[in-house]
Write a protein that holds these residues in place. Structure first.
Motif, PDB file in Angstrom:
ATOM      1  N   ASP A 181       2.326  -1.739 -11.194  1.00  0.00           N
ATOM      2  CA  ASP A 181       2.578  -0.683 -10.198  1.00  0.00           C
ATOM      3  C   ASP A 181       2.091  -1.117  -8.831  1.00  0.00           C
ATOM      4  OD1 ASP A 181      -0.202  -0.484 -10.318  1.00  0.00           O
ATOM      5  OD2 ASP A 181      -0.164   1.267 -11.619  1.00  0.00           O
ATOM      6  N   GLY A 182       2.212  -0.227  -7.872  1.00  0.00           N
ATOM      7  CA  GLY A 182       1.826  -0.547  -6.515  1.00  0.00           C
ATOM      8  C   GLY A 182       0.337  -0.872  -6.366  1.00  0.00           C
ATOM      9  N   ASP A 207      10.127  -0.810  -8.724  1.00  0.00           N
ATOM     10  CA  ASP A 207       9.809  -0.979  -7.304  1.00  0.00           C
ATOM     11  C   ASP A 207       9.139  -2.322  -7.056  1.00  0.00           C
ATOM     12  OD1 ASP A 207      10.860   1.474  -6.650  1.00  0.00           O
ATOM     13  OD2 ASP A 207       8.922   2.493  -6.468  1.00  0.00           O
ATOM     14  N   VAL A 208       8.323  -2.770  -8.004  1.00  0.00           N
ATOM     15  CA  VAL A 208       7.670  -4.070  -7.861  1.00  0.00           C
ATOM     16  C   VAL A 208       8.719  -5.177  -7.862  1.00  0.00           C
ATOM     17  CG1 VAL A 208       6.082  -5.716  -8.968  1.00  0.00           C
ATOM     18  CG2 VAL A 208       5.492  -3.285  -8.857  1.00  0.00           C
ATOM     19  N   TYR A 209       9.741  -5.030  -8.698  1.00  0.00           N
ATOM     20  CA  TYR A 209      10.849  -5.997  -8.701  1.00  0.00           C
ATOM     21  C   TYR A 209      11.547  -5.987  -7.337  1.00  0.00           C
ATOM     22  CZ  TYR A 209      15.205  -8.336 -10.050  1.00  0.00           C
ATOM     23  OH  TYR A 209      16.278  -9.187 -10.104  1.00  0.00           O
ATOM     24  N   GLY A 210      11.833  -4.792  -6.811  1.00  0.00           N
ATOM     25  CA  GLY A 210      12.466  -4.701  -5.498  1.00  0.00           C
ATOM     26  C   GLY A 210      11.608  -5.336  -4.419  1.00  0.00           C
ATOM     27  N   TYR A 211      10.302  -5.149  -4.508  1.00  0.00           N
ATOM     28  CA  TYR A 211       9.365  -5.770  -3.557  1.00  0.00           C
ATOM     29  C   TYR A 211       9.475  -7.293  -3.649  1.00  0.00           C
ATOM     30  CZ  TYR A 211       4.767  -6.755  -1.399  1.00  0.00           C
ATOM     31  OH  TYR A 211       3.750  -7.215  -0.604  1.00  0.00           O
ATOM     32  N   GLY A 212       9.570  -7.818  -4.860  1.00  0.00           N
ATOM     33  CA  GLY A 212       9.724  -9.256  -5.045  1.00  0.00           C
ATOM     34  C   GLY A 212      11.027  -9.768  -4.449  1.00  0.00           C
ATOM     35  N   ARG A 213      12.096  -8.972  -4.566  1.00  0.00           N
ATOM     36  CA  ARG A 213      13.376  -9.366  -3.978  1.00  0.00           C
ATOM     37  C   ARG A 213      13.305  -9.371  -2.455  1.00  0.00           C
ATOM     38  NH1 ARG A 213      16.524 -11.204  -3.479  1.00  0.00           N
ATOM     39  NH2 ARG A 213      18.502 -10.091  -3.467  1.00  0.00           N
ATOM     40  N   VAL A 214      12.581  -8.392  -1.885  1.00  0.00           N
ATOM     41  CA  VAL A 214      12.404  -8.371  -0.433  1.00  0.00           C
ATOM     42  C   VAL A 214      11.666  -9.632   0.010  1.00  0.00           C
ATOM     43  CG1 VAL A 214      11.238  -7.200   1.479  1.00  0.00           C
ATOM     44  CG2 VAL A 214      12.489  -5.852  -0.219  1.00  0.00           C
ATOM     45  N   LEU A 215      10.583  -9.976  -0.713  1.00  0.00           N
ATOM     46  CA  LEU A 215       9.860 -11.207  -0.399  1.00  0.00           C
ATOM     47  C   LEU A 215      10.787 -12.414  -0.491  1.00  0.00           C
ATOM     48  CD1 LEU A 215       6.410 -10.868  -2.234  1.00  0.00           C
ATOM     49  CD2 LEU A 215       6.871 -10.653   0.213  1.00  0.00           C
ATOM     50  N   GLU A 216      11.594 -12.463  -1.547  1.00  0.00           N
ATOM     51  CA  GLU A 216      12.492 -13.601  -1.741  1.00  0.00           C
ATOM     52  C   GLU A 216      13.471 -13.733  -0.570  1.00  0.00           C
ATOM     53  OE1 GLU A 216      15.062 -15.269  -5.441  1.00  0.00           O
ATOM     54  OE2 GLU A 216      15.664 -13.301  -4.706  1.00  0.00           O
ATOM     55  N   ASP A 217      14.038 -12.616  -0.130  1.00  0.00           N
ATOM     56  CA  ASP A 217      14.994 -12.661   0.980  1.00  0.00           C
ATOM     57  C   ASP A 217      14.355 -13.238   2.242  1.00  0.00           C
ATOM     58  OD1 ASP A 217      16.951 -11.620  -0.616  1.00  0.00           O
ATOM     59  OD2 ASP A 217      16.971  -9.629   0.298  1.00  0.00           O
ATOM     60  N   VAL A 218      13.092 -12.864   2.479  1.00  0.00           N
ATOM     61  CA  VAL A 218      12.394 -13.357   3.673  1.00  0.00           C
ATOM     62  C   VAL A 218      11.982 -14.817   3.489  1.00  0.00           C
ATOM     63  CG1 VAL A 218      10.363 -13.053   5.139  1.00  0.00           C
ATOM     64  CG2 VAL A 218      11.618 -11.045   4.310  1.00  0.00           C
ATOM     65  N   LEU A 219      11.465 -15.158   2.307  1.00  0.00           N
ATOM     66  CA  LEU A 219      10.994 -16.524   2.053  1.00  0.00           C
ATOM     67  C   LEU A 219      12.129 -17.539   2.166  1.00  0.00           C
ATOM     68  CD1 LEU A 219       8.642 -15.756  -0.957  1.00  0.00           C
ATOM     69  CD2 LEU A 219       7.917 -16.814   1.194  1.00  0.00           C
ATOM     70  N   VAL A 220      13.310 -17.177   1.682  1.00  0.00           N
ATOM     71  CA  VAL A 220      14.458 -18.086   1.735  1.00  0.00           C
ATOM     72  C   VAL A 220      14.769 -18.470   3.181  1.00  0.00           C
ATOM     73  CG1 VAL A 220      16.964 -18.159   1.429  1.00  0.00           C
ATOM     74  CG2 VAL A 220      15.508 -17.450  -0.449  1.00  0.00           C
ATOM     75  N   ARG A 221      14.515 -17.556   4.113  1.00  0.00           N
ATOM     76  CA  ARG A 221      14.810 -17.835   5.520  1.00  0.00           C
ATOM     77  C   ARG A 221      13.643 -18.460   6.261  1.00  0.00           C
ATOM     78  NH1 ARG A 221      17.709 -13.872   3.529  1.00  0.00           N
ATOM     79  NH2 ARG A 221      19.830 -13.465   4.256  1.00  0.00           N
ATOM     80  N   ARG A 277       0.835  -1.216   0.000  1.00  0.00           N
ATOM     81  CA  ARG A 277       0.000   0.000   0.000  1.00  0.00           C
ATOM     82  C   ARG A 277       0.865   1.260   0.000  1.00  0.00           C
ATOM     83  NH1 ARG A 277      -3.314  -3.350   3.395  1.00  0.00           N
ATOM     84  NH2 ARG A 277      -2.366  -2.521   5.310  1.00  0.00           N
ATOM     85  N   ALA A 278       2.004   1.218   0.692  1.00  0.00           N
ATOM     86  CA  ALA A 278       2.903   2.380   0.685  1.00  0.00           C
ATOM     87  C   ALA A 278       3.442   2.636  -0.720  1.00  0.00           C
ATOM     88  CB  ALA A 278       4.054   2.140   1.667  1.00  0.00           C
ATOM     89  N   LEU A 279       3.824   1.572  -1.424  1.00  0.00           N
ATOM     90  CA  LEU A 279       4.305   1.736  -2.803  1.00  0.00           C
ATOM     91  C   LEU A 279       3.197   2.264  -3.699  1.00  0.00           C
ATOM     92  CD1 LEU A 279       6.510  -1.471  -3.245  1.00  0.00           C
ATOM     93  CD2 LEU A 279       7.286   0.908  -3.167  1.00  0.00           C
ATOM     94  N   ALA A 280       1.976   1.780  -3.488  1.00  0.00           N
ATOM     95  CA  ALA A 280       0.853   2.254  -4.303  1.00  0.00           C
ATOM     96  C   ALA A 280       0.659   3.757  -4.117  1.00  0.00           C
ATOM     97  CB  ALA A 280      -0.419   1.496  -3.930  1.00  0.00           C
ATOM     98  N   ARG A 281       0.800   4.232  -2.898  1.00  0.00           N
ATOM     99  CA  ARG A 281       0.620   5.667  -2.629  1.00  0.00           C
ATOM    100  C   ARG A 281       1.729   6.490  -3.275  1.00  0.00           C
ATOM    101  NH1 ARG A 281       1.316   9.296   1.304  1.00  0.00           N
ATOM    102  NH2 ARG A 281       2.727   7.996   2.529  1.00  0.00           N
ATOM    103  N   ILE A 282       2.959   5.970  -3.215  1.00  0.00           N
ATOM    104  CA  ILE A 282       4.082   6.674  -3.851  1.00  0.00           C
ATOM    105  C   ILE A 282       3.894   6.726  -5.364  1.00  0.00           C
ATOM    106  CG2 ILE A 282       6.564   6.495  -4.327  1.00  0.00           C
ATOM    107  CD1 ILE A 282       6.828   5.312  -1.467  1.00  0.00           C
ATOM    108  N   HIS A 283       3.508   5.612  -5.950  1.00  0.00           N
ATOM    109  CA  HIS A 283       3.302   5.570  -7.402  1.00  0.00           C
ATOM    110  C   HIS A 283       2.135   6.453  -7.825  1.00  0.00           C
ATOM    111  CE1 HIS A 283       5.370   1.350  -7.419  1.00  0.00           C
ATOM    112  NE2 HIS A 283       6.220   2.341  -7.241  1.00  0.00           N
ATOM    113  N   ASP A 284       1.102   6.505  -6.993  1.00  0.00           N
ATOM    114  CA  ASP A 284      -0.047   7.352  -7.311  1.00  0.00           C
ATOM    115  C   ASP A 284       0.341   8.826  -7.337  1.00  0.00           C
ATOM    116  OD1 ASP A 284      -2.979   7.612  -7.720  1.00  0.00           O
ATOM    117  OD2 ASP A 284      -2.884   8.696  -5.806  1.00  0.00           O
ATOM    118  N   ARG A 285       1.373   9.187  -6.579  1.00  0.00           N
ATOM    119  CA  ARG A 285       1.850  10.572  -6.585  1.00  0.00           C
ATOM    120  C   ARG A 285       2.817  10.833  -7.733  1.00  0.00           C
ATOM    121  NH1 ARG A 285       1.493  13.187  -1.631  1.00  0.00           N
ATOM    122  NH2 ARG A 285       2.380  14.954  -2.780  1.00  0.00           N
ATOM    123  N   GLY A 286       3.080   9.810  -8.550  1.00  0.00           N
ATOM    124  CA  GLY A 286       3.917  10.005  -9.728  1.00  0.00           C
ATOM    125  C   GLY A 286       5.392   9.747  -9.503  1.00  0.00           C
TER     126      GLY A 286
END
Length: 443
Positions: free
Chosen positions: A434-435, A391-405, A325-334
């Motif tokens: 987008d977000g 940013d969506v790619y970065g979000y996926g990488r964050v998920l991956e880092d957590v899922l691996v552990r 939701r935070a990414l969605a708000r940032i993207h909505d602001r352009g």
């Protein structure tokens, strides 16, 4: 036709060719054949027949790879090694491909299979095995996650490079360097592929980068307590506001006044985007080179993972949904944050993440300016302007880092998040754009 069907068709054709009779009509003894054995001694048994039958039986066991009563991972890899370069090679791969049609196989097996396919010249098939391939033929079967081991990522990177997909190759090798800086050959590949892409070389360390400041923090009301983080742009300290009596995060830029424009833009953008999911800025001095931010005692996702407390991040939806939701708000602001990674996701509480460090953020469509290795999308590495999909790619990488552990801990409810990570890290046109689309995907 699915990846597995194409692989089986190719391998099946080779197997048929190898099994076809060569020369003669199949009847009678060929010229020069050994004379018949004397009566009473029975038919002659071809030399090596027991060994050949044993090898065939072993290769056939590959069909049960991944099954409860099938061969172990070590057995599968040993069988593949023995079959390599022999007439049984195609049959071995065909059995594994058939097994992948029905069940998820461990990473080491998929890496060994992909390596064998690559050696046979089937680079696309090898990448399909590493990436997870198309949805499985069996109704309701799960889709495989892309291989995430160091060996698998290095092999995928080499395959991307050999197929001319240098941005994806660079992205894969940067993911390796994030987790294992000393991985054999990783840094050499990184330098070579960056040079081939014409990417800017990382700036040489400057003397100012040590950023050692006195406990008084100079002309400020802040008393520094300890350093808590250090990055490419500056160092962050836990500090006390001696006037208001509150803790703050005190970020000091390495340039100490030489980064005035960068600091001003970061502080103003964070204030402009202030709201749910964005770190609060209390004060800044561009001339002295510092920003005072809200103090988040729990630290970042990276801090939690480094402390070996990954179990605290389950269930994932508790923090991943508000982050979307935070990414969605940032993207909505352009804007595009452009540096989504575990170190920039702070946790006020486990269910209240906030994004920090807007130093690389840019308006959508503006030229991008660097990024954290391992968290930059292949498209951005290839020179694409700032795009929410980065940013969506970065979000996926964050998920991956957590899922691996979390996966080795037996945490429940990971499958939907594994599928989402797969989409976020996959081809650009299959990624949530987008977000807002990300929020729809996590609800």
């Amino acid at each position: 036709m699915s990846l597995w069907q194409r692989l089986k068709e190719r391998l099946g054709g080779e197997k048929a060719e190898r099994g076809a009779p060569r020369g003669g009509d199949g009847g009678g003894a060929p010229p020069g054949a050994a004379p018949a054995r004397p009566p009473g001694q029975g038919p002659a048994r071809p030399r090596g027949q027991p060994a050949a039958r044993e090898a065939g039986d072993a290769v056939a066991r590959l069909r049960g790879a991944g099954a409860k009563d099938g061969p172990s991972t070590d057995e599968v890899i040993a069988i593949l090694r023995r079959a390599r370069g022999t007439p049984r090679e195609a049959e071995a791969v065909a059995h594994l491909v058939a097994a992948m049609d029905e069940r998820l196989l461990p990473d080491p097996i998929r890496v060994a299979c992909a390596d064998l396919l690559a050696a046979r010249g089937d680079e696309q098939g090898a990448l399909g095995v590493l990436e997870g391939g198309a949805p499985r033929a069996r109704a309701g079967a799960a889709r495989a996650q892309p291989v995430s081991s160091t060996e698998g990522l290095v092999l995928a990177a080499d395959l991307y490079a050999s197929m001319g997909q240098l941005p994806r190759a660079l992205g894969a090798i940067e993911r390796v360097l994030v987790r294992e800086i000393g991985a054999p050959g990783a840094r050499e590949r990184h330098r070579r592929w960056r040079a081939a892409l014409g990417a800017e070389r990382p700036a040489a360390p400057r003397v100012e980068d040590v950023t050692i400041v006195a406990p008084s923090a100079g002309k400020t009301p802040f008393r520094l307590l300890r350093e808590v983080a250090r990055g490419g742009s500056g160092a962050v300290y836990e500090a006390e506001d001696e006037v208001l009596g509150r803790r703050v995060g005190f970020k000091v830029y390495h340039g100490r006044g030489g980064d005035r424009a960068h600091l001003t833009r970061e502080a103003r953008l964070a204030v402009a985007l202030e709201g749910p999911g964005v770190v609060r800025v209390f004060d800044a001095d561009p001339d002295e080179g510092w920003i005072a931010l809200e103090w988040v005692a729990r630290g970042s996702l990276r801090d939690v993972l480094r402390a070996g407390d990954a179990a605290a991040l389950a269930p994932i939806g508790r923090w991943a949904r508000p982050l979307a939701r935070a990414l969605a708000r940032i993207h909505d602001r352009g804007y595009v944050h452009a540096d989504v990674k575990p170190g920039n996701v702070l946790l006020r509480q486990l269910g209240e993440p906030v994004l920090s460090d807007f130093g690389l953020a840019r308006p959508r469509g503006a030229p991008s300016a660097g990024g954290s290795p391992g968290y930059v999308s292949p498209e951005r590495l290839g020179g694409r302007p700032s795009d929410p999909r980065d940013d969506v790619y970065g979000y996926g990488r964050v998920l991956e880092d957590v899922l691996v552990r979390l996966a080795p801990l037996g945490s429940e409810g990971l499958s939907p998040w594994e599928e989402l990570a797969l989409r976020c890290l996959g081809p650009d046109d299959e990624r949530p754009p987008d977000g807002a689309a990300l929020v729809r995907a996590v609800c």
